[in-house]
Design an enzyme around this catalytic site. Structure first.
Site, PDB file in Angstrom:
ATOM      1  N   ASP A 160       0.814  -1.214   0.000  1.00 15.97           N
ATOM      2  CA  ASP A 160       0.000   0.000   0.000  1.00 15.97           C
ATOM      3  C   ASP A 160       0.849   1.266   0.000  1.00 15.97           C
ATOM      4  OD1 ASP A 160      -2.421  -1.468   0.102  1.00 15.97           O
ATOM      5  OD2 ASP A 160      -2.224  -1.682   2.261  1.00 15.97           O
ATOM      6  N   ARG A 180      -0.392   0.710  16.572  1.00 17.92           N
ATOM      7  CA  ARG A 180      -0.856   1.821  15.740  1.00 17.92           C
ATOM      8  C   ARG A 180      -0.878   3.180  16.447  1.00 17.92           C
ATOM      9  NH1 ARG A 180       0.641  -1.013  11.997  1.00 17.92           N
ATOM     10  NH2 ARG A 180      -0.766  -1.881  10.426  1.00 17.92           N
ATOM     11  N   ASP A 230      -7.603  -0.061  10.879  1.00 17.84           N
ATOM     12  CA  ASP A 230      -6.417   0.764  11.058  1.00 17.84           C
ATOM     13  C   ASP A 230      -6.602   2.201  10.606  1.00 17.84           C
ATOM     14  OD1 ASP A 230      -4.910  -1.111  12.320  1.00 17.84           O
ATOM     15  OD2 ASP A 230      -3.788  -1.739  10.555  1.00 17.84           O
ATOM     16  N   SER A 247      -2.312 -10.009   3.062  1.00 14.52           N
ATOM     17  CA  SER A 247      -2.166  -8.750   3.777  1.00 14.52           C
ATOM     18  C   SER A 247      -1.627  -9.082   5.162  1.00 14.52           C
ATOM     19  CB  SER A 247      -3.519  -8.031   3.885  1.00 14.52           C
ATOM     20  OG  SER A 247      -3.380  -6.844   4.638  1.00 14.52           O
TER      21      SER A 247
END
Length: 409
Positions: A18, A98, A127, A179
């Site tokens: 990404d 995160r 996320d 992923s």
């Protein structure tokens, strides 16, 4: 957002699929803006190798690599372990890291005087919320660009097409295009065959698992490990004093070798859908188990039971991007107060994916063998139980007599 005003952006950059294609995409769609990349080192090991060269080759002006591993372990993973916080059985590996990456990205964006902050999260995942709420907590006035919510790309296949067309180097192929998210605490797998909940994960396929072996491939004899805690914090493995990273790394190794910590789940995402994921979490699984065992002898009944209620709420807050909320801070303060006597050693037997209790000791143990024994003792008068049961059962007795008097079933 007025794109003409975007001259410099800060990108939360992992070097994965990404964020790799986002750099040229930003150049094409935001007036050839300057792209400053920020990568959070949360213990993903070799994934950082060659990252600066790759970022600059694809158009970034610079790359910050920020070491956040100790911070997210000591300030988040360990306190949540002390709470026993798990979301539908998931030990929150991605959710733990995160907020700390988002915080550092926001701080650097402010220092760089960036016009916007960019992340590579999809519009379907959790996320995007975790990053954006983390950013809002520290840089509330900086706009956020989320390419997945803007561009025409619709799938990871199309992302690979874009990367190949723009000469962006990739470490994945179309056949291994899971992923993934990796840090020192865990590794997650999503996509491809895992999107079918009826399919068994390819545990024994070479290269699929990275932190663990499958239970079938684990040794045929058990491995014993002892974890030492001081006030709820793990401080040693098998008698060897270690810092936070050392503890997790040591337990990842021994746990991974014994097939510990594989978790296959269809979970309820924050955005409303169900999603299937496979998690590898060897060290974290051992720590959660060991800490819970130690609390069985160090906490009183009411605190232990109330903590279980708090744990579920904390897990939801962490999973749902509320790490920087006042309630999270308050719950963590409560949890910390419960850990003052959670000191001791827990011995565990690891065998083919199983964690088996093998002994627990603490100088603060509330377990009194003289009271608990089935043999004769001088401290517990069993005759006292008669009065206790009569009083404890009085409401039921009154209820039963009322029903009988009125002919109720």
């Amino acid at each position: 957002m007025d794109k003409s005003k975007i001259k410099k952006v800060v990108l939360a950059y992992s070097g994965g699929l990404d964020t790799s294609i986002i750099i040229p995409w930003l150049k094409e769609n935001y007036n050839n803006c300057e792209v400053v990349c920020v990568s959070g080192n949360v213990g993903q090991a070799g994934e950082l190798d060659g990252l600066e060269e790759k970022a600059k080759k694809t158009g970034a002006s610079k790359l910050y690599i920020e070491d956040l591993t100790n911070e997210f372990l000591t300030e988040c993973a360990f306190p949540c372990m002390q709470a026993g916080a798990a979301y539908e059985g998931y030990l929150l590996g991605t959710a733990f890291a995160r907020p700390f990456i988002a915080k550092r990205v926001a701080k650097i964006a402010i220092a760089e005087k960036a016009d916007a902050i960019v992340h590579g999260c999809t519009g379907k995942g959790n996320d995007q919320v975790r990053f954006e709420l983390g950013i809002k907590a520290f840089a509330p006035n900086i706009p956020i660009i989320a390419p997945w919510r803007e561009w025409s790309i619709k799938s990871r296949e199309e992302e690979i097409d874009y990367a190949e067309a723009h000469g962006v180097p990739l470490k994945i192929s179309r056949e291994t295009n899971y992923s993934k998210d990796k840090n020192i605490w865990h590794l997650s797998h999503e996509g491809l065959d895992l999107e079918d909940p009826s399919s068994e994960p390819q545990y024994n396929k070479p290269g699929f698992l990275e932190m663990c072996v499958s239970p079938e491939q684990a040794p045929d004899k058990p491995t014993y490990v002892t974890v030492s805690f001081e006030k709820g914090v793990p401080v040693a493995v098998d008698g060897r004093k270690l810092d936070a990273q050392g503890v997790v790394a040591a337990l990842n190794k021994v746990g991974g070798e014994n097939g510990i910590g594989l978790f296959d789940v269809v979970e309820n995402r924050l955005v409303g859908m169900k999603s299937r994921g496979l998690y590898e979490n060897p060290g974290g699984s051992i720590l959660y188990h060991a800490h819970a065992v130690l609390e069985t002898i160090c906490l009183d009944k009411e605190t232990q039971h109330y903590k279980a209620l708090v744990a579920q709420k904390l897990a939801e807050l962490v999973y749902n991007a509320q790490w920087y909320s006042p309630l999270t801070s308050s719950i963590l303060a409560f949890v910390k107060s419960t850990q003052q006597t959670v000191t001791g050693e827990v011995k565990l037997k690891l065998y083919k994916g199983n964690i088996i209790n093998a002994g627990v000791t603490s100088p603060y143990s509330l377990y009194d063998p003289e009271i608990a024994t089935f043999d004769e003792d001088d401290v517990y008068d069993q005759a006292d139980a008669t009065g206790f049961i009569n009083l404890y059962g009085l409401p039921l007795k009154v209820w039963a007599k009322m029903k009988s008097k009125n002919g109720l079933d």
